[in-house]
Design a protein around this motif. Structure first.
Motif, short mmCIF file in Angstrom:
data_model
loop_
_atom_site.label_atom_id
_atom_site.label_comp_id
_atom_site.label_asym_id
_atom_site.label_seq_id
_atom_site.Cartn_x
_atom_site.Cartn_y
_atom_site.Cartn_z
N SER B 25 0.83 -1.22 0.00
CA SER B 25 0.00 0.00 0.00
C SER B 25 0.86 1.26 0.00
O SER B 25 0.43 2.30 -0.51
CB SER B 25 -0.95 0.00 1.20
OG SER B 25 -0.21 -0.12 2.40
N GLU B 242 0.77 6.80 3.20
CA GLU B 242 -0.59 6.22 3.27
C GLU B 242 -1.58 7.26 3.78
O GLU B 242 -2.72 7.33 3.32
CB GLU B 242 -0.58 4.99 4.18
CG GLU B 242 0.31 3.87 3.65
CD GLU B 242 0.53 2.75 4.67
OE1 GLU B 242 0.55 1.58 4.25
OE2 GLU B 242 0.70 3.02 5.88
N MET B 247 -5.50 6.91 2.33
CA MET B 247 -5.73 5.48 2.18
C MET B 247 -6.09 4.78 3.49
O MET B 247 -6.36 3.59 3.51
CB MET B 247 -4.41 4.88 1.71
CG MET B 247 -4.51 4.04 0.50
SD MET B 247 -2.82 3.58 0.11
CE MET B 247 -2.82 3.99 -1.60
N LYS B 250 -9.00 2.34 4.13
CA LYS B 250 -9.11 1.10 3.36
C LYS B 250 -8.16 0.01 3.84
O LYS B 250 -8.31 -1.14 3.46
CB LYS B 250 -8.80 1.39 1.88
CG LYS B 250 -9.73 2.45 1.28
CD LYS B 250 -9.43 2.65 -0.20
CE LYS B 250 -10.23 3.80 -0.77
NZ LYS B 250 -9.46 5.05 -0.88
N ILE B 251 -7.19 0.38 4.64
CA ILE B 251 -6.20 -0.63 5.06
C ILE B 251 -5.92 -0.53 6.56
O ILE B 251 -6.11 0.53 7.17
CB ILE B 251 -4.85 -0.42 4.31
CG1 ILE B 251 -4.45 1.05 4.34
CG2 ILE B 251 -4.92 -0.95 2.90
CD1 ILE B 251 -3.06 1.32 3.84
N ASP B 252 -5.49 -1.64 7.13
CA ASP B 252 -5.10 -1.64 8.54
C ASP B 252 -3.76 -0.92 8.69
O ASP B 252 -2.95 -0.91 7.78
CB ASP B 252 -4.93 -3.08 9.03
CG ASP B 252 -6.26 -3.79 9.16
OD1 ASP B 252 -7.23 -3.13 9.58
OD2 ASP B 252 -6.32 -4.99 8.83
N ILE B 254 0.12 -0.44 10.26
CA ILE B 254 1.22 -1.42 10.33
C ILE B 254 1.14 -2.23 11.61
O ILE B 254 1.60 -3.36 11.68
CB ILE B 254 2.58 -0.69 10.20
CG1 ILE B 254 2.61 0.13 8.91
CG2 ILE B 254 3.76 -1.67 10.23
CD1 ILE B 254 3.80 1.07 8.77
N THR B 255 0.53 -1.66 12.62
CA THR B 255 0.32 -2.38 13.88
C THR B 255 -0.77 -3.44 13.74
O THR B 255 -1.06 -4.15 14.70
CB THR B 255 -0.07 -1.37 14.98
OG1 THR B 255 -0.77 -0.28 14.39
CG2 THR B 255 1.16 -0.83 15.67
N GLY B 256 -1.41 -3.56 12.56
CA GLY B 256 -2.40 -4.60 12.33
C GLY B 256 -3.79 -4.18 12.75
O GLY B 256 -3.99 -3.09 13.29
N PRO B 257 -4.77 -5.05 12.50
CA PRO B 257 -6.14 -4.73 12.89
C PRO B 257 -6.25 -4.72 14.41
O PRO B 257 -5.46 -5.35 15.09
CB PRO B 257 -6.95 -5.89 12.30
CG PRO B 257 -5.97 -7.02 12.18
CD PRO B 257 -4.64 -6.39 11.93
#
Lengths: 474, 264
Positions: B25, B242, B247, B250-252, B254-257
């Motif tokens: 991304s 990002e 963006m 639309k995306i998680d 870097i630490t994740g969901p």
């Protein structure tokens, strides 16, 4: 001092687990850098002075023989003596002979990193001569039988409570129940202990921040005046210096002095700046009868003309150490030998050998802060990298990183193969992650996952997604 | 006379090996920003890695071979832009050093160097670009990655771009310019020291107002994010591109969901 540089990771782990040290380091990381920044902001021409200081030392290193010879001539004209010493053993022996000729029983010392480098204290003690450190920090660590942890602040690793405990334990003729909480009180106690030593010493051994070729003088800077008492009171003064400390003129010395203290402690000048030139003359009221300069090479001339020559510009201000995020995390003892931090990690491999010091050039993130604060513009990160290159050439690198990097380079040079490999790596890593897209343990990647999660790849590689859909996420 | 700026400049994206595998991304965001800034973007297919891991580990010969490949791959574009200060720094600062003793390649390395930019610096200093219509409702702490900061002078550029993002406040950390302890192979060779260094940074961020850490180098950001999640801390981490490309919905990060989302 015996090197423990080869145990750097173990030393570092112990330092990280030492709560007192960690508290001390937290204050340290803040102090000197702030003072330096303030001092520099008050001097518009600081950067011009840095350039001038660098140029002086570059000129000296290109003409080292000329200036050293000139220095020797002047010292002899002034009635002093110069002793050329190839290595630590020769320097120790020379100093011992001077002491023995003077029937010396005690030698006062003002702080000298070269003294640490050649381990002169141990050597004198083995020959029944008592060395007495007179710099407060050095005095404290001498009592504790520890090496210095910083080149300008040797006891910076200690809390004031630890100093108080040491004084109570070692100053046995004082009331053991006295209160030692105020630094001022501790300072007075050390001063009282040292006063008699100053007066009773037969030989005074100092370092030298600079050697001035045109006058045959040695220059010392201190904040305590202890170098002055060390060189002025005993019958014999021995100045111990490495060969690269030479500058052509007093004018050059003053240029370097203007960047030295500002870079070191954020002072405009150190409290005492002294030029000593020869022994006492007939009409002088005081001063030593003998003036000796012990000039040490100890591997430095080997660096001339090599990719490490620039480290010989170092004026030992400690600025790179004060600003190093690794040093301020583990402290100076972890490095395992005399010179810690970035300048030490460049110099130590040259002095104790790359095999023993193999960790040191690697114990840096190459963050580059050191180079930006070096008053002599020494390219420290570049030289740390050059030692790593030497390690590869001499096959001194750990097999795992060597093969790993060879494999990586093999792939990187073959784009098509690389695409296949990276797509596969992406897939495997995604399979290893949990629902929360984190990898908690990686085979062969324990260095990473022992301390952190590895975020999983977001999806297939960019290169493969790009081919299929240029407009993803838009 | 036509200035080159008057036609759309051709920009080759240097994706970086880490972004390619770990976080595509960021490269998509970079393309989107470069196009919005008026550039003609290409992604040369034969690119792999800049060679920095080997170069910093002392494998100079391999690094030079990789550098030659990069130099060849990126010839002919007006500009080469990387969403990373450390990879851009390798192309810009270290390639010319690598070929100091090789006249033919030195010239080509210097030519590449003169065309190479870090993304946020290119967008502001060269393209005078300001993002518009982007919202990110967070207080952010910006981590100045070492190579970008000290090799390329990237400091104000990302902040200038973020100032144009609606809803974003910057809470400056005293340790913004301190190394996070990543250092390439350093973090796997000396994990204890590296972890203590990243903990200093994290401690300073947690003591302030920020709920998000941004930066311009994925290596540092993975180090920060990986340590934050290992310690179950709530701070989120994104790459600045990002955010600037809008963006983040639309995306998680870097630490994740978040754990709730992961449980779904």
């Amino acid at each position: 001092m015996k090197s423990t540089a080869s145990q750097f990771p173990q030393n570092a782990r112990e330092a990280l687990a030492d709560e007192t040290l960690q508290n001390v380091l937290e204050n340290f990381a803040d102090g000197f850098p702030r003072k330096r920044a303030a001092a520099i902001s008050r001097l518009d021409e600081f950067d011009d002075l840095r350039d001038a200081a660098r140029d002086i030392k570059n000129h000296v290193l290109a003409n080292l023989d000329t200036y050293l010879t000139r220095f020797e001539e002047r010292v002899l004209e002034n009635g002093g003596q110069v002793h050329w010493c190839r290595d630590a053993a020769e320097a120790c022996q020379t100093i011992l002979e001077i002491c023995q000729a003077a029937n010396a029983r005690t030698v006062t010392k003002s702080k000298s990193m070269i003294g640490e480098e050649i381990a002169i204290n141990d050597f004198l003690e083995r020959h029944d001569i008592e060395p007495v450190e007179t710099d407060l920090g050095e005095y404290i660590i001498q009592l504790r039988e520890e090496p210095p942890s910083h080149i300008i602040a040797p006891a910076i690793h200690l809390s004031k409570e630890q100093v108080a405990e040491t004084f109570v334990e070692k100053h046995t003729d004082r009331d053991p129940d006295r209160t030692l909480t105020e630094p001022r009180v501790m300072l007075d106690e050390a001063r009282a202990e040292l006063r008699g030593k100053f007066l009773g010493a037969d030989v005074g051994l100092t370092g030298a921040n600079m050697l001035v070729a045109e006058t045959g003088s040695i220059a010392t800077v201190t904040n305590e005046g202890n170098a002055d008492l060390t060189m002025g009171l005993p019958r014999v003064h021995v100045a111990l210096a490495s060969i690269e400390k030479i500058v052509p003129t007093l004018e050059d010395a003053s240029t370097i002095l203007r960047v030295l203290a500002r870079s070191a402690t954020g002072q405009e000048m150190s409290v005492y700046t002294t030029f000593a030139t020869g022994p006492k003359r007939s009409d002088d009221l005081d001063g030593p009868e003998q003036f000796h300069v012990v000039l040490l090479d100890n591997g430095r001339s080997e660096l001339l003309g090599s990719e490490f020559q620039d480290i010989l510009r170092c004026i030992r201000c400690g600025s790179c150490i004060n600003h190093c995020p690794v040093y301020s995390t583990v402290g100076g003892h972890a490095y395992g030998w005399v010179y810690p931090g970035p300048m030490g990690s460049v110099l130590s491999p040259a002095l104790i050998g790359l095999e023993d010091a193999h960790h040191l050039p690697n114990a840096s993130t190459l963050c580059g802060k050191c180079e930006t604060v070096c008053p002599m513009h020494i390219p420290l990160p570049r030289m740390l990298r050059s030692w790593r290159t030497r390690q590869v050439e001499q096959n001194l690198q750990a097999a795992t990183s060597r093969y790993g990097l060879e494999l990586w380079a093999f792939m990187a040079k073959r784009p098509r193969l690389y695409r296949v490999f990276s797509a596969m790596a992406s897939r495997v890593l995604r399979m290893m992650a949990g629902k929360n897209a984190r990898i908690r343990w990686l085979p062969l990647g324990g260095g990473w996952t022992s301390k952190r999660d590895m975020p999983a790849p977001q999806g297939p590689t960019f290169m493969s997604q790009w081919k299929q859909n240029r407009d993803r996420y838009s | 006379m036509t200035k080159p700026e008057q036609r759309s400049p051709s920009v080759a994206l240097f994706v970086t090996c880490l972004v390619d595998v770990m976080r595509p991304s960021i490269a998509f965001a970079a393309v989107s920003l470069l196009e919005r800034a008026g550039c003609q973007v290409s992604v040369p297919e034969s690119q792999t890695c800049c060679g920095q891991p080997g170069y910093n580990a002392g494998h100079e010969k391999n690094a030079r071979l990789i550098a030659q490949q990069v130099i060849e791959t990126f010839e002919g574009y007006d500009y080469v832009v990387a969403p990373s200060g450390s990879c851009a720094g390798t192309l810009k600062k270290h390639y010319p050093e690598m070929f100091a003793g090789n006249a033919a390649w030195r010239g080509r390395a210097e030519d590449l160097s003169s065309r190479t930019w870090e993304l946020t610096s290119f967008l502001t200093d060269q393209m005078n670009f300001t993002p518009s219509g982007v919202r990110f409702n967070h207080t952010v702490s910006y981590h100045d990655s070492c190579s970008g900061l000290r090799e390329l002078g990237v400091k104000d550029q990302p902040r200038k771009l973020l100032a144009a993002v609606d809803g974003t406040e910057i809470a400056e950390s005293d340790l913004a310019e301190s190394c996070c302890g990543f250092g390439g192979l350093f973090c796997v060779k000396y994990p204890d020291i590296s972890a203590a260094m990243v903990d200093h940074k994290i401690g300073d961020v947690m003591a302030g107002e920020a709920d998000v850490v941004l930066g311009g180098d994925l290596g540092c950001l993975m180090n920060l994010a990986g340590r934050l999640t290992r310690k179950n801390l709530p701070t989120k981490v994104w790459h600045v591109a990002e955010v600037l490309a809008g963006m983040t919905d639309k995306i998680d990060p870097i630490t994740g969901p978040s754990d709730d989302e992961a449980a779904k």
